[in-house]
Design a protein around this motif. Structure first.
Motif, PDB file in Angstrom:
ATOM      1  N   ILE A  85      37.835 -30.299  90.407  1.00  0.00           N
ATOM      2  CA  ILE A  85      37.978 -31.391  91.282  1.00  0.00           C
ATOM      3  C   ILE A  85      37.186 -32.623  90.781  1.00  0.00           C
ATOM      4  CG2 ILE A  85      37.190 -31.929  93.633  1.00  0.00           C
ATOM      5  CD1 ILE A  85      36.926 -29.322  94.559  1.00  0.00           C
ATOM      6  N   GLY A  86      38.132 -33.711  90.970  1.00  0.00           N
ATOM      7  CA  GLY A  86      37.668 -34.877  90.465  1.00  0.00           C
ATOM      8  C   GLY A  86      36.717 -35.677  91.446  1.00  0.00           C
ATOM      9  N   GLN A  87      36.492 -36.927  90.894  1.00  0.00           N
ATOM     10  CA  GLN A  87      35.609 -37.713  91.686  1.00  0.00           C
ATOM     11  C   GLN A  87      36.247 -38.747  92.548  1.00  0.00           C
ATOM     12  OE1 GLN A  87      32.467 -36.698  91.755  1.00  0.00           O
ATOM     13  NE2 GLN A  87      31.322 -38.479  91.158  1.00  0.00           N
ATOM     14  N   PRO A  88      35.682 -39.089  93.776  1.00  0.00           N
ATOM     15  CA  PRO A  88      36.948 -39.955  94.636  1.00  0.00           C
ATOM     16  C   PRO A  88      36.839 -41.423  93.859  1.00  0.00           C
ATOM     17  CG  PRO A  88      34.802 -39.036  95.835  1.00  0.00           C
ATOM     18  CD  PRO A  88      34.716 -38.936  94.298  1.00  0.00           C
ATOM     19  N   ALA A  89      38.373 -41.839  93.978  1.00  0.00           N
ATOM     20  CA  ALA A  89      38.529 -43.129  93.360  1.00  0.00           C
ATOM     21  C   ALA A  89      39.755 -43.531  94.249  1.00  0.00           C
ATOM     22  CB  ALA A  89      38.976 -42.942  91.780  1.00  0.00           C
ATOM     23  N   GLY A  98      42.683 -45.290  90.529  1.00  0.00           N
ATOM     24  CA  GLY A  98      41.706 -44.306  90.588  1.00  0.00           C
ATOM     25  C   GLY A  98      42.263 -42.909  90.852  1.00  0.00           C
ATOM     26  N   LEU A  99      43.685 -42.749  91.428  1.00  0.00           N
ATOM     27  CA  LEU A  99      44.144 -41.414  91.423  1.00  0.00           C
ATOM     28  C   LEU A  99      44.385 -40.837  89.812  1.00  0.00           C
ATOM     29  CD1 LEU A  99      45.704 -38.961  92.651  1.00  0.00           C
ATOM     30  CD2 LEU A  99      47.818 -40.349  92.548  1.00  0.00           C
ATOM     31  N   ARG A 100      44.911 -41.725  89.120  1.00  0.00           N
ATOM     32  CA  ARG A 100      45.115 -41.497  87.553  1.00  0.00           C
ATOM     33  C   ARG A 100      43.463 -40.902  86.975  1.00  0.00           C
ATOM     34  NH1 ARG A 100      47.855 -46.669  87.143  1.00  0.00           N
ATOM     35  NH2 ARG A 100      50.185 -46.291  87.289  1.00  0.00           N
ATOM     36  N   GLN A 101      42.537 -41.472  87.267  1.00  0.00           N
ATOM     37  CA  GLN A 101      41.403 -41.216  86.842  1.00  0.00           C
ATOM     38  C   GLN A 101      40.610 -39.992  87.396  1.00  0.00           C
ATOM     39  OE1 GLN A 101      39.496 -42.741  84.557  1.00  0.00           O
ATOM     40  NE2 GLN A 101      37.745 -41.345  84.710  1.00  0.00           N
ATOM     41  N   SER A 102      40.853 -39.767  88.676  1.00  0.00           N
ATOM     42  CA  SER A 102      40.681 -38.657  89.235  1.00  0.00           C
ATOM     43  C   SER A 102      41.313 -37.259  88.807  1.00  0.00           C
ATOM     44  CB  SER A 102      40.748 -38.722  90.787  1.00  0.00           C
ATOM     45  OG  SER A 102      40.238 -37.568  91.549  1.00  0.00           O
ATOM     46  N   VAL A 103      42.761 -37.412  88.525  1.00  0.00           N
ATOM     47  CA  VAL A 103      43.451 -36.472  87.751  1.00  0.00           C
ATOM     48  C   VAL A 103      42.864 -36.038  86.574  1.00  0.00           C
ATOM     49  CG1 VAL A 103      45.822 -35.659  87.095  1.00  0.00           C
ATOM     50  CG2 VAL A 103      45.444 -36.941  89.341  1.00  0.00           C
ATOM     51  N   ALA A 104      42.633 -37.016  85.921  1.00  0.00           N
ATOM     52  CA  ALA A 104      41.959 -36.809  84.411  1.00  0.00           C
ATOM     53  C   ALA A 104      40.504 -35.795  84.539  1.00  0.00           C
ATOM     54  CB  ALA A 104      41.728 -38.165  83.544  1.00  0.00           C
ATOM     55  N   GLU A 105      39.949 -36.291  85.374  1.00  0.00           N
ATOM     56  CA  GLU A 105      38.457 -35.597  85.779  1.00  0.00           C
ATOM     57  C   GLU A 105      38.777 -34.118  86.214  1.00  0.00           C
ATOM     58  OE1 GLU A 105      36.331 -39.801  87.124  1.00  0.00           O
ATOM     59  OE2 GLU A 105      36.964 -38.319  88.650  1.00  0.00           O
ATOM     60  N   LEU A 134      29.376 -31.929  86.257  1.00  0.00           N
ATOM     61  CA  LEU A 134      29.315 -31.546  85.084  1.00  0.00           C
ATOM     62  C   LEU A 134      28.523 -32.261  83.915  1.00  0.00           C
ATOM     63  CD1 LEU A 134      33.029 -30.013  84.978  1.00  0.00           C
ATOM     64  CD2 LEU A 134      30.927 -28.677  84.778  1.00  0.00           C
ATOM     65  N   GLY A 135      28.725 -33.606  84.529  1.00  0.00           N
ATOM     66  CA  GLY A 135      28.113 -34.519  83.185  1.00  0.00           C
ATOM     67  C   GLY A 135      28.628 -34.382  81.983  1.00  0.00           C
ATOM     68  N   PRO A 136      27.751 -34.967  80.966  1.00  0.00           N
ATOM     69  CA  PRO A 136      28.344 -34.654  79.514  1.00  0.00           C
ATOM     70  C   PRO A 136      28.874 -33.514  78.983  1.00  0.00           C
ATOM     71  CG  PRO A 136      26.301 -35.834  79.476  1.00  0.00           C
ATOM     72  CD  PRO A 136      26.486 -35.366  80.915  1.00  0.00           C
ATOM     73  N   ARG A 137      28.627 -32.278  79.825  1.00  0.00           N
ATOM     74  CA  ARG A 137      29.017 -31.053  79.384  1.00  0.00           C
ATOM     75  C   ARG A 137      30.536 -30.805  79.418  1.00  0.00           C
ATOM     76  NH1 ARG A 137      27.859 -26.779  82.758  1.00  0.00           N
ATOM     77  NH2 ARG A 137      27.376 -28.038  84.379  1.00  0.00           N
ATOM     78  N   VAL A 138      30.948 -31.779  80.240  1.00  0.00           N
ATOM     79  CA  VAL A 138      32.636 -31.828  80.382  1.00  0.00           C
ATOM     80  C   VAL A 138      33.237 -31.865  78.891  1.00  0.00           C
ATOM     81  CG1 VAL A 138      33.035 -34.233  80.912  1.00  0.00           C
ATOM     82  CG2 VAL A 138      34.426 -32.488  81.876  1.00  0.00           C
ATOM     83  N   VAL A 139      32.539 -32.697  77.990  1.00  0.00           N
ATOM     84  CA  VAL A 139      33.138 -33.143  76.672  1.00  0.00           C
ATOM     85  C   VAL A 139      33.506 -31.779  75.873  1.00  0.00           C
ATOM     86  CG1 VAL A 139      32.856 -34.043  74.608  1.00  0.00           C
ATOM     87  CG2 VAL A 139      31.898 -35.361  76.608  1.00  0.00           C
ATOM     88  N   LEU A 140      32.630 -30.685  76.302  1.00  0.00           N
ATOM     89  CA  LEU A 140      32.845 -29.502  75.395  1.00  0.00           C
ATOM     90  C   LEU A 140      33.820 -28.707  76.164  1.00  0.00           C
ATOM     91  CD1 LEU A 140      28.838 -28.288  75.562  1.00  0.00           C
ATOM     92  CD2 LEU A 140      30.302 -29.185  73.639  1.00  0.00           C
ATOM     93  N   ALA A 141      34.493 -29.207  77.196  1.00  0.00           N
ATOM     94  CA  ALA A 141      35.638 -28.493  77.766  1.00  0.00           C
ATOM     95  C   ALA A 141      36.748 -28.263  77.007  1.00  0.00           C
ATOM     96  CB  ALA A 141      36.177 -29.019  79.240  1.00  0.00           C
ATOM     97  N   ARG A 142      37.038 -29.419  76.129  1.00  0.00           N
ATOM     98  CA  ARG A 142      38.384 -29.278  75.130  1.00  0.00           C
ATOM     99  C   ARG A 142      38.076 -28.556  73.871  1.00  0.00           C
ATOM    100  NH1 ARG A 142      42.252 -32.862  77.541  1.00  0.00           N
ATOM    101  NH2 ARG A 142      42.038 -32.300  79.402  1.00  0.00           N
ATOM    102  N   LEU A 143      36.754 -28.021  73.829  1.00  0.00           N
ATOM    103  CA  LEU A 143      36.666 -27.319  72.372  1.00  0.00           C
ATOM    104  C   LEU A 143      37.324 -26.078  72.380  1.00  0.00           C
ATOM    105  CD1 LEU A 143      32.733 -27.898  71.806  1.00  0.00           C
ATOM    106  CD2 LEU A 143      34.572 -29.131  70.605  1.00  0.00           C
ATOM    107  N   PRO A 144      38.040 -25.773  71.347  1.00  0.00           N
ATOM    108  CA  PRO A 144      38.701 -24.539  70.940  1.00  0.00           C
ATOM    109  C   PRO A 144      37.702 -23.385  70.656  1.00  0.00           C
ATOM    110  CG  PRO A 144      39.093 -25.807  69.027  1.00  0.00           C
ATOM    111  CD  PRO A 144      38.305 -26.903  69.891  1.00  0.00           C
ATOM    112  N   LEU A 145      37.254 -23.065  71.689  1.00  0.00           N
ATOM    113  CA  LEU A 145      35.958 -22.018  71.676  1.00  0.00           C
ATOM    114  C   LEU A 145      36.188 -20.638  70.894  1.00  0.00           C
ATOM    115  CD1 LEU A 145      34.043 -22.356  74.987  1.00  0.00           C
ATOM    116  CD2 LEU A 145      33.460 -23.531  72.882  1.00  0.00           C
ATOM    117  N   ALA A 146      37.309 -20.378  70.967  1.00  0.00           N
ATOM    118  CA  ALA A 146      37.833 -18.814  70.464  1.00  0.00           C
ATOM    119  C   ALA A 146      37.885 -19.042  68.919  1.00  0.00           C
ATOM    120  CB  ALA A 146      39.024 -18.329  71.067  1.00  0.00           C
ATOM    121  N   GLU A 147      38.633 -20.222  68.514  1.00  0.00           N
ATOM    122  CA  GLU A 147      38.596 -20.320  67.001  1.00  0.00           C
ATOM    123  C   GLU A 147      37.231 -20.791  66.395  1.00  0.00           C
ATOM    124  OE1 GLU A 147      40.432 -21.764  69.488  1.00  0.00           O
ATOM    125  OE2 GLU A 147      42.480 -21.341  69.011  1.00  0.00           O
ATOM    126  N   ILE A 148      36.482 -21.391  67.169  1.00  0.00           N
ATOM    127  CA  ILE A 148      35.241 -21.957  66.685  1.00  0.00           C
ATOM    128  C   ILE A 148      34.257 -20.543  66.641  1.00  0.00           C
ATOM    129  CG2 ILE A 148      32.987 -23.087  67.203  1.00  0.00           C
ATOM    130  CD1 ILE A 148      34.689 -25.581  68.448  1.00  0.00           C
TER     131      ILE A 148
END
Length: 509
Positions: free
Chosen positions: A372-376, A381-388, A410-424
């Protein structure tokens, strides 16, 4: 049909729907499910006293000079358990006669020529197969003209007398028809026919409840149900194609909106507005999408590791979503599905609770996670919320079925969301091979990860792990013995990510 089987008796209802009684005037219609095994044409009321049970009692005009005689015939029919009474139409039937027939549960018909009617009834009863073949043929014609499952089931319920049919999924969900009774398997009053989907796999089941079962009647009903399977498969295939086509249109439109494109590229006219315009915002507004106000985007995504073809399951996901939120579009995207709530009620925390409740009861074919994104405000704002929401869904997809993550939490932890964890994690097992070979790998990896979280502070790490500081020091020595130096500045980032990947993907995390 199998001519070797014993022909079962017809019912009064069958003679009405497919036999000569269809041309008679039905005065009273109680108990039409009674079997008819013979015909008795009486020219004297005394003959009615001797008629056999399950007989269609046809009253000649000579035997019924008035209403009183007809009412006497009804009483004799009731005493002899006759199936129905057919009277001459020249008798003026009063309300009291109709009420008497209903009270005695004796169906009453009137015809212009009782003698001819008796002959036709006798001929029909003598060849029950012909009646049922005509019924099957008529159902086949009508079924071929229907294009929706509800209409196909309605044909059977309307045309087949004494039968109630329902279309249910393997888990018991009713798709069309009235809810079925919970009858045990093998009940003679029930006929079940599996219905395959367009791909040939089991999709649903037609369940018929018979008021008066007999071997030949059960076979007739089963034949009609089997005839209905092809139209049902065609109907569901048409619905799936329509849904897939609509999903493709919505996806192109949303992608254009999110990319900031002003117009749609030239393509099939169906992608454009009814007025032929290609303006993206205009088309979206005509489709009922809300672009103004405050939006909170929601992204649904299969769990990480779930193998499924999104295009194939999109119709089922969209149908289940629209049962829970009929006013909100659910648009397929490359890695999931997107929607958005608009207005003052679009509060992320409230939406999280609402979505958890609705999705828990929805008939969704795969396990999903939600971001769920942030209100915008506005389209930007819709584009930003969809990305979030997309980033939050990435995190939620690693936390199990029905997990809901709010981007704002989530805060900065969301940056880790795109890491390819299985490969790492695979690379980490090579890098930390000695550590992974230790019998207490889980403890050492957790300790190393917490120590790096705490910037090398053994006191803070001991507090977070709930152990004594000396225990942490002992584990660090053991980690160093495995060739890992947590104090080396050039290794800290790689070790930190490696520990995160291992703890996120391994069973002992």
């Amino acid at each position: 049909m199998n001519r070797q089987r014993p022909p079962g008796p017809l019912t009064v209802a069958e003679l009405v729907h497919s036999g000569p009684l269809g041309r008679a005037h039905l005065v009273a219609a109680p108990h039409l499910d009674q079997h008819v095994t013979g015909v008795s044409l009486i020219s004297d009321l005394a003959q009615a006293r001797r008629c056999a049970p399950n007989t269609a009692l046809v009253v000649h005009p000579a035997a019924a000079p008035g209403v009183w005689a007809l009412e006497s015939a009804l009483r004799f029919a009731w005493e002899r358990n006759a199936s129905c009474v057919v009277a001459p139409s020249e008798i003026s039937v009063t309300d009291s006669t109709k009420q008497l027939a209903e009270r005695l549960r004796v169906p009453l018909f009137t015809v212009d020529d009782p003698a001819e009617q008796a002959l036709e009834l006798a001929a029909t009863i003598a060849d029950t197969e012909a009646v049922r073949c005509r019924l099957t043929a008529r159902c086949a014609v009508l079924l071929g003209e229907r294009h929706r499952p509800q209409d196909i089931v309605a044909v059977i319920n309307n045309e087949v007398p004494g039968v109630r049919v329902v279309l249910v999924t393997p888990d018991g969900h009713t798709l069309a028809g009235r809810a079925a009774d919970n009858r045990p398997a093998g009940d003679p009053h029930q006929v079940r026919v599996p219905v395959p989907g367009p791909d040939g796999r089991p999709w649903a089941e037609l369940v018929a409840h018979l008021a008066t079962p007999s071997p030949s009647w059960v076979q007739t009903v089963e034949t009609i149900l089997r005839v209905a399977r092809a139209p049902l498969a065609a109907a569901i295939a048409h619905a799936q194609l329509s849904s897939a086509h609509q999903a493709s249109k919505d996806r192109l439109l949303l992608e254009a909106l999110l990319n900031g494109e002003a117009t749609l590229p030239k393509g099939p006219p169906a992608l454009h507005s009814t007025a032929g315009r290609t303006d993206v915002e205009q088309i979206a507004r005509e489709a009922g999408w809300r672009l103004d106000g405050t939006h909170v985007a929601v992204c649904l995504r299969p769990l990480e590791g779930e193998v499924c073809a999104l295009d194939a399951i999109t119709p089922g996901i969209v149908a289940a979503w629209q049962e829970a939120f009929p006013q909100l579009p659910l648009v397929p995207m490359p890695r999931g599905w997107v929607t958005w709530f608009t207005g003052e009620s679009a509060d992320p925390a409230l939406l999280a609770d609402l979505i958890r409740r609705r999705l828990a009861g929805a008939r969704i074919p795969i396990a999903l996670a939600t971001g769920i994104g942030q209100p915008a405000t506005g389209l930007k704002g819709l584009r930003q919320s969809v990305a979030e929401a997309d980033l939050a869904a990435e995190v939620a997809g690693r936390n199990g079925e029905n997990s809901v993550e709010l981007y704002g939490e989530l805060g900065p932890r969301v940056v880790l969301a795109r890491l390819p964890l299985a490969e790492i994690a695979d690379a980490a097992l090579v890098l930390l091979a000695d550590l992974a070979a230790d019998p207490r790998t889980d403890v050492l990896v957790e300790t190393l990860s917490v120590l790096l979280d705490c910037a090398g502070s053994t006191g803070q790490a001991a507090s977070r792990l709930g152990v004594h500081r000396n225990t942490v020091l002992g584990r660090i020595e053991r980690i160093r013995a495995c060739g890992v130096d947590p104090d080396a500045p050039e290794q800290r980032l790689a070790l930190h990510i490696a520990c995160y990947a291992l703890r996120s993907t391994r069973p002992w995390k």
